[in-house]
Design an enzyme around this catalytic site. Sequence first.
Site, PDB file in Angstrom:
ATOM      1  N   SER A 150       0.859  -1.186   0.000  1.00 17.25           N
ATOM      2  CA  SER A 150       0.000   0.000   0.000  1.00 17.25           C
ATOM      3  C   SER A 150       0.889   1.227   0.000  1.00 17.25           C
ATOM      4  O   SER A 150       2.072   1.166   0.379  1.00 17.25           O
ATOM      5  CB  SER A 150      -0.886   0.008   1.258  1.00 17.25           C
ATOM      6  OG  SER A 150      -1.505   1.265   1.449  1.00 17.25           O
TER       7      SER A 150
ATOM      8  N   TYR B 191      -1.723  -0.841  10.339  1.00 13.57           N
ATOM      9  CA  TYR B 191      -1.836  -1.178   8.916  1.00 13.57           C
ATOM     10  C   TYR B 191      -0.597  -0.685   8.166  1.00 13.57           C
ATOM     11  O   TYR B 191      -0.003  -1.415   7.364  1.00 13.57           O
ATOM     12  CB  TYR B 191      -3.101  -0.546   8.345  1.00 13.57           C
ATOM     13  CG  TYR B 191      -3.324  -0.757   6.873  1.00 13.57           C
ATOM     14  CD1 TYR B 191      -3.830  -1.957   6.390  1.00 13.57           C
ATOM     15  CD2 TYR B 191      -3.052   0.255   5.950  1.00 13.57           C
ATOM     16  CE1 TYR B 191      -4.052  -2.154   5.035  1.00 13.57           C
ATOM     17  CE2 TYR B 191      -3.272   0.078   4.598  1.00 13.57           C
ATOM     18  CZ  TYR B 191      -3.770  -1.129   4.141  1.00 13.57           C
ATOM     19  OH  TYR B 191      -3.984  -1.323   2.797  1.00 13.57           O
TER      20      TYR B 191
ATOM     21  N   THR C  24     -12.169   0.116  -2.413  1.00 13.35           N
ATOM     22  CA  THR C  24     -12.339  -1.295  -2.079  1.00 13.35           C
ATOM     23  C   THR C  24     -12.998  -1.407  -0.711  1.00 13.35           C
ATOM     24  O   THR C  24     -13.200  -0.414  -0.013  1.00 13.35           O
ATOM     25  CB  THR C  24     -10.979  -2.016  -2.052  1.00 13.35           C
ATOM     26  OG1 THR C  24     -10.190  -1.474  -0.978  1.00 13.35           O
ATOM     27  CG2 THR C  24     -10.243  -1.849  -3.368  1.00 13.35           C
TER      28      THR C  24
END
Length: 256
Positions: A143, A156, A191
């Site tokens: 990411s 994350y 998403t």
Amino acid sequence: MKIDGKVAIVTGASSGFGRALAWRLAGKGAKVVLGDISDAAGTALEKEINAKYPGQAIFRVCDVTSKADQQRLFEAAKTKWGSIDIVVNNAGIGESKQFDKDEEDIWVKVLRIDLEAVIIGTRLALTEMIAAGKGGVIVNTASLAGLYPQWNQPVYAAAKGGVVHFTRSVGEFAKRHGIHINAICPGFSPTGILVSAEKTLGPLFMKATQDRVPVEQVIDAFIMSIEDDTLYGQSIRITKQLGIDLYKWRSAKSSL
């Protein structure tokens, strides 16, 4: 690598990037093993793909934190089609609680799915591909959060940063065996992970995520990573401002 006729494994295949990539790979002539924790969604996707591209997809339930489950994907590919050419470690989740309020340590699951499972999948892929002796491709979904700090999703970001640096570190070793491994680093894209984060973190997060990249553009980056045999250990960035580009790292020999 030419995709037509190759055998690919995709985890997190029933939604988001995984689903879109599975469709693109099947459309290019690949045989695809779909791995996902959702039995219903995965089974439905298998039927949908095979309705358009007969015999090109099989689904197996897979909790990517389970080594045994991941091994079953590899066994399914070899049993059905005799080889494994492409492995995409894509399954991932975001943080479901603001970090300072996560008293139940839900963040541990983020690390297990987003980083530990990628390492497991990469190790299994390397072992299979080295034994087969014909090279291969591994793509790990990271990411933009793996390249830049993310105040709103710190665990994350830590997991995706781990994916990026793990992939860079493994890249040279894999290259010696004719295997190219790269990390995909998209910006915010529409998403399920983004939708979930918006619900968890609210308006301030939504304001910070307006520069979004289309899912199909991210899939273009996946395909580039698979087809371009000159890419090893790269971080392929996808942003609204620059499109698809290779993230430029400082030389390891640079002074600090």
